[in-house]
Scaffold this active site. Structure first.
Site: not given
Length: 391
Positions: A54, A107, A179, A204
């Site tokens: 993690r 988004y 972004d 993406k």
């Protein structure tokens, strides 16, 4: 004592004078250190090592380094998804009482976080048209700490006034977060152009095959970087080693995919414009795009692979188009090696009222198309059939 050989954690990985050409996949959740002192050295920065998955792992670092080179920075952080990158950034850098100025066509989940989730933690937002810098300046309050924008808006492909926004953020001492998912570093070098923080949904275009879910954050200020990293680790927004390994493989062909898809997009924008079933085409590379001149200055001819169009008609025509195009994936995503169709009124923007969608120009006949790398003649055939059906 048992005569059976013990195989548990006793098998030594073979050493070799040669090395693997392909990056090894390392799915281990934990890493063994030789002593407590050595572990102290790792945590206190005197030695490089891994402890718990993690907190970081080799496959994430390899991928982060590759995207760092694309953006021209260092110290990028891989997260479990694009939205986890947004989450770690906003929660890492903001506190109760802070205010954000954001683009009004971010988004959809970013918009939801800013308008519905962050207020529960005492963080407020004002959403403004990023093509209108005076309006963005007017939205700034004494509590404003951060601005969040996308260079190319989703789904209407408007081009933010990035030069004005960058100046505004610098003059007012605000953290500028970009972004860069739509544009990618090839379309807009966000870090080089002054962003304090750059975010990507690696899912993406960068990974490009719709088979991984990852995010990326690059922060210029070391204190910002640490705050984002700590938030990412604490919230458990952990990237999978497998996804990192797959995304690394996808990145090797990113430049070729980007150029092929972009060339296809320019040709398809013309086909849409020529078809009598289409009312409006939105593509930054076309002279009739409302922000074409600004796009030319910002994107340097890298118009991207995204095209939007508005059919004459409404939901009936939209249904007819998708049903007549079974080989064009009707799916709310972008950046895949194959072409995908998105219908914002029934997916990304379904939460808005019809009046709210209309204000953005999103009708029931509005489609956003992420053009892929198929042979152009195949795309032209499939879309012609689909548009004829929607006529």
């Amino acid at each position: 004592m048992s005569k059976r050989p013990n195989l548990v954690r006793r098998t030594v990985f073979p050493s070799s004078v040669s090395r693997a050409v392909v990056t090894p996949l390392q799915p281990s959740v934990v890493y063994s250190s030789p002593s407590p002192d050595a572990l102290d050295d790792q945590y206190e920065g005197r030695a490089k090592g891994y402890t718990y998955g993690r907190e970081g792992h080799p496959n994430a670092d390899v991928l982060a380094g590759m995207i760092d080179r694309l953006e021209g920075g260092e110290g990028g952080i891989i997260t479990g998804s694009g939205m986890s990158a947004v989450t770690a950034t906003l929660l890492g850098l903001l506190s109760a009482g802070d205010h954000i100025v954001g683009g009004n066509q971010l988004y959809g989940r970013s918009l939801r976080m800013m308008t519905q989730d962050l207020p529960r933690w005492g963080i407020t937002s004002t959403l403004v048209d990023p093509t209108d810098v005076p309006a963005m300046e007017a939205a700034i309050t004494p509590a404003t700490r951060l601005m969040l924008v996308e260079v190319v808006s989703n789904p209407t492909l408007r081009i933010a006034d990035m030069e004005g926004i960058e100046r505004l953020a610098k003059d007012r001492g605000l953290i500028l977060v970009i972004d860069n998912t739509f544009t990618t570093p090839y379309g807009f070098p966000a870090y080089a152009r002054g962003a304090d923080v750059v975010i990507h949904s690696v899912t993406k275009l960068l990974a490009g095959h719709s088979d991984v879910t990852l995010g990326y954050v690059l922060a210029r200020d070391p204190d910002h970087r640490k705050a984002i990293y700590d938030t990412n680790v604490t919230l458990g927004l952990t990237p999978s080693p497998w996804d990192c390994w797959m995304a690394e493989r996808g990145l090797y062909t990113f430049d070729m995919r980007f150029e092929r898809a972009q060339a296809n997009a320019a040709a398809m924008a013309q086909l849409f414009a020529d078809h009598d079933a289409v009312e409006t085409v939105l593509y930054p590379g076309r002279s009739d795009h409302p922000d074409h001149n600004r796009a030319g200055a910002l994107l340097d001819g890298q118009w991207g692979n995204m095209v939007s169009f508005r059919l004459k008609g409404g939901r009936a025509q939209a249904n007819a188009l998708t049903k007549a195009a079974p080989n064009l994936a009707f799916a709310p995503t972008l950046g895949d090696v194959g072409t995908t169709l998105s219908h914002p009124a029934s997916s990304s923007h379904r939460g808005l009222t019809p009046e709210g969608r209309a204000a953005l120009g999103i009708t029931e006949g509005f489609f956003r198309v992420s053009i892929g790398c198929e042979p152009l003649e195949l795309l032209q055939h499939d879309f012609t059939v689909a548009l004829d059906a929607a006529r």
